[in-house]
Enzyme design. Structure first.
Site, PDB file in Angstrom:
ATOM      1  N   GLU A 162      45.954   0.646  24.161  1.00  0.00           N
ATOM      2  CA  GLU A 162      46.612  -0.024  23.025  1.00  0.00           C
ATOM      3  C   GLU A 162      45.586  -0.900  22.302  1.00  0.00           C
ATOM      4  O   GLU A 162      44.767  -1.558  22.956  1.00  0.00           O
ATOM      5  CB  GLU A 162      47.774  -0.870  23.540  1.00  0.00           C
ATOM      6  CG  GLU A 162      48.352  -1.877  22.578  1.00  0.00           C
ATOM      7  CD  GLU A 162      48.925  -1.237  21.323  1.00  0.00           C
ATOM      8  OE1 GLU A 162      48.673  -1.787  20.233  1.00  0.00           O
ATOM      9  OE2 GLU A 162      49.609  -0.206  21.437  1.00  0.00           O
ATOM     10  N   CYS A 189      71.449  -7.811  -1.019  1.00  0.00           N
ATOM     11  CA  CYS A 189      70.480  -7.192  -0.116  1.00  0.00           C
ATOM     12  C   CYS A 189      70.810  -5.708  -0.025  1.00  0.00           C
ATOM     13  O   CYS A 189      71.923  -5.348   0.365  1.00  0.00           O
ATOM     14  CB  CYS A 189      70.531  -7.829   1.271  1.00  0.00           C
ATOM     15  SG  CYS A 189      69.444  -7.005   2.478  1.00  0.00           S
ATOM     16  N   CYS A 242      69.538  -2.049   3.844  1.00  0.00           N
ATOM     17  CA  CYS A 242      70.218  -1.011   4.619  1.00  0.00           C
ATOM     18  C   CYS A 242      70.808  -0.002   3.635  1.00  0.00           C
ATOM     19  O   CYS A 242      71.967  -0.119   3.217  1.00  0.00           O
ATOM     20  CB  CYS A 242      71.318  -1.623   5.490  1.00  0.00           C
ATOM     21  SG  CYS A 242      70.692  -2.738   6.755  1.00  0.00           S
ATOM     22  N   CYS A 245      58.535   7.752  15.224  1.00  0.00           N
ATOM     23  CA  CYS A 245      59.467   7.063  14.329  1.00  0.00           C
ATOM     24  C   CYS A 245      59.414   7.653  12.931  1.00  0.00           C
ATOM     25  O   CYS A 245      60.014   7.116  12.007  1.00  0.00           O
ATOM     26  CB  CYS A 245      59.172   5.560  14.296  1.00  0.00           C
ATOM     27  SG  CYS A 245      57.511   5.156  13.692  1.00  0.00           S
ATOM     28  N   GLN A 278      60.178  -2.190  20.632  1.00  0.00           N
ATOM     29  CA  GLN A 278      61.159  -1.393  19.901  1.00  0.00           C
ATOM     30  C   GLN A 278      62.297  -2.289  19.398  1.00  0.00           C
ATOM     31  O   GLN A 278      62.762  -3.183  20.102  1.00  0.00           O
ATOM     32  CB  GLN A 278      61.730  -0.293  20.796  1.00  0.00           C
ATOM     33  CG  GLN A 278      60.705   0.725  21.259  1.00  0.00           C
ATOM     34  CD  GLN A 278      60.347   1.745  20.199  1.00  0.00           C
ATOM     35  OE1 GLN A 278      60.709   1.599  19.037  1.00  0.00           O
ATOM     36  NE2 GLN A 278      59.618   2.781  20.581  1.00  0.00           N
ATOM     37  N   CYS A 309      79.284  -4.576   4.591  1.00  0.00           N
ATOM     38  CA  CYS A 309      78.404  -5.737   4.476  1.00  0.00           C
ATOM     39  C   CYS A 309      78.622  -6.383   3.115  1.00  0.00           C
ATOM     40  O   CYS A 309      78.414  -5.749   2.069  1.00  0.00           O
ATOM     41  CB  CYS A 309      76.939  -5.312   4.630  1.00  0.00           C
ATOM     42  SG  CYS A 309      75.763  -6.640   4.305  1.00  0.00           S
TER      43      CYS A 309
END
Length: 383
Positions: free
Chosen positions: A265, A11, A14, A339, A211, A3
């Site tokens: 929910e 940035c 990641c 997660c 997701q 990248c």
């Protein structure tokens, strides 16, 4: 994956960028196994891997710069826009849309919000792409001041991006570090984006959670259905049900067979999405309701307690109250999709009577340390 933004230091979101992808997956698997080792997982299935790039179905971008030269990306340390329109983890559909949307911002004179001076209107751009290539485009604004101009020029945007199905404005008047506000104004006739995963079509409304990685989400739901089909429960709860991904995959279109499924929910928008999906699929043994998952379980009459509970909580996990309730209940099986393996381990420690018999890592977030792990818990007979 390489990248140019990461290499240039523009940035660093990641944090695993440049690390070989197999090594990323191995590290995630090792971390999951280490955290869950105290609970004696019966079987670890091989991790489900993703494509290294182009995997995000939702781009959540900060808008900066000026009305004549907007940036779509993030902010630097001084609060100025850094343009990331070629971001490699966004889908090709996102990258193709950023240019036309940037031109539309100029055409409709939607002044980007300037964080240091707290002036301007357009704070964020949220673009979601469906598996069929359709888009939902959301403009997060400080106020409704630009809405009339957005409406006026909307035909131009739709002409430039004919695959756009839903366009909306979200209003976030406060100066705070959140993505969106509570008030949503849908500007198109269509109000939902169809997300087709496996043989299930879900209808995504603007403020509904979905997701991030479509291919991995499809694998996650399919695996959950396989594991649960083997158990043949008569009834199930899907707590933290979102737009109904797990519940709809567990349901049967035969009104006389399959488990009776209840999805709970907190998001009213997500429940409306799930109900629309249920109605369209003519599923008669599924229902969705808005409410707090823990409160719903604690208040349920004993006669209504199901054979199976599915939980897919946010990163904080299900917490002490719900873990304690599950531990003392007579529920035979719990399917836990997490997660955050650290909070999963904390919750499992509070449920010693429920043993993980199956587990699998799903790499939902390549190039980052984050991942999804799903475990099937089975009640252990008292000694």
């Amino acid at each position: 994956m390489d990248c140019a933004y990461f290499d240039a230091g523009r940035c660093l979101s990641c944090s695993l960028m440049g690390e070989p992808y197999p090594a990323q997956v191995d590290a995630k698997q090792a971390k999951a196994e280490q955290l869950l080792a105290p609970f004696g997982v019966g079987t670890w299935h091989p991790p489900v891997v993703s494509g290294e790039r182009d995997y995000r179905n939702k781009a959540k971008m900060v808008v900066g710069g000026t009305v004549d030269s907007p940036t779509i990306g993030i902010l630097d340390a001084d609060g100025h826009g850094v343009d990331l329109q070629a971001c490699g983890i966004c889908s090709p559909g996102h990258r193709a849309a950023f240019g036309p949307i940037s031109r539309f911002i100029t055409l409709a004179r939607i002044t980007p919000y300037d964080v240091p001076s707290r002036t301007g209107e357009l704070k964020h751009l949220i673009v979601t792409e469906s598996p069929d290539g359709e888009l939902m485009v959301r403009f997060v604004l400080r106020s409704t001041e630009p809405v009339a101009r957005i409406r006026k020029h909307l035909p131009s945007l739709l002409a430039d991006l004919p695959n756009t199905r839903v366009v909306s404005v979200n209003v976030l008047p406060e100066h705070k570090a959140v993505l969106e506000g509570e008030h949503e104004i849908v500007l198109t006739e269509a109000q939902t984006l169809s997300m087709r995963l496996n043989d299930v079509t879900m209808h995504l409304r603007p403020q509904s959670f979905f997701q991030t990685n479509t291919a991995i989400a499809a694998a996650l739901y399919a695996e959950a259905r396989d594991w649960i089909t083997d158990l043949a429960p008569a009834s199930a709860w899907d707590l933290y049900s979102g737009v109904g991904g797990f519940a709809l995959h567990l349901a049967s279109d035969d009104p006389d067979s399959g488990p009776a499924v209840t999805g709970i929910e907190t998001s009213v928008e997500a429940v409306a999405s799930a109900e629309l999906s249920r109605t369209d699929a003519a599923l008669h043994r599924v229902r969705f309701a808005a409410g707090d998952a823990t409160r719903f379980a604690l208040d349920a009459p004993e006669a209504d307690v199901p054979d199976l509970v599915v939980v897919n909580p946010p990163r904080r996990g299900i917490g002490a109250e719900l873990s304690g309730w599950l531990e003392t209940s007579e529920i035979c099986h719990v399917l836990y999709s997490s997660c955050n393996a650290t909070s999963l381990a904390k919750d499992l420690a509070a449920m010693p009577s429920l043993r993980p018999v199956r587990a699998r890592v799903f790499d939902m977030f390549p190039q980052t340390p984050h991942f999804e792990v799903m475990v099937l818990l089975e009640r252990v007979a008292a000694a």
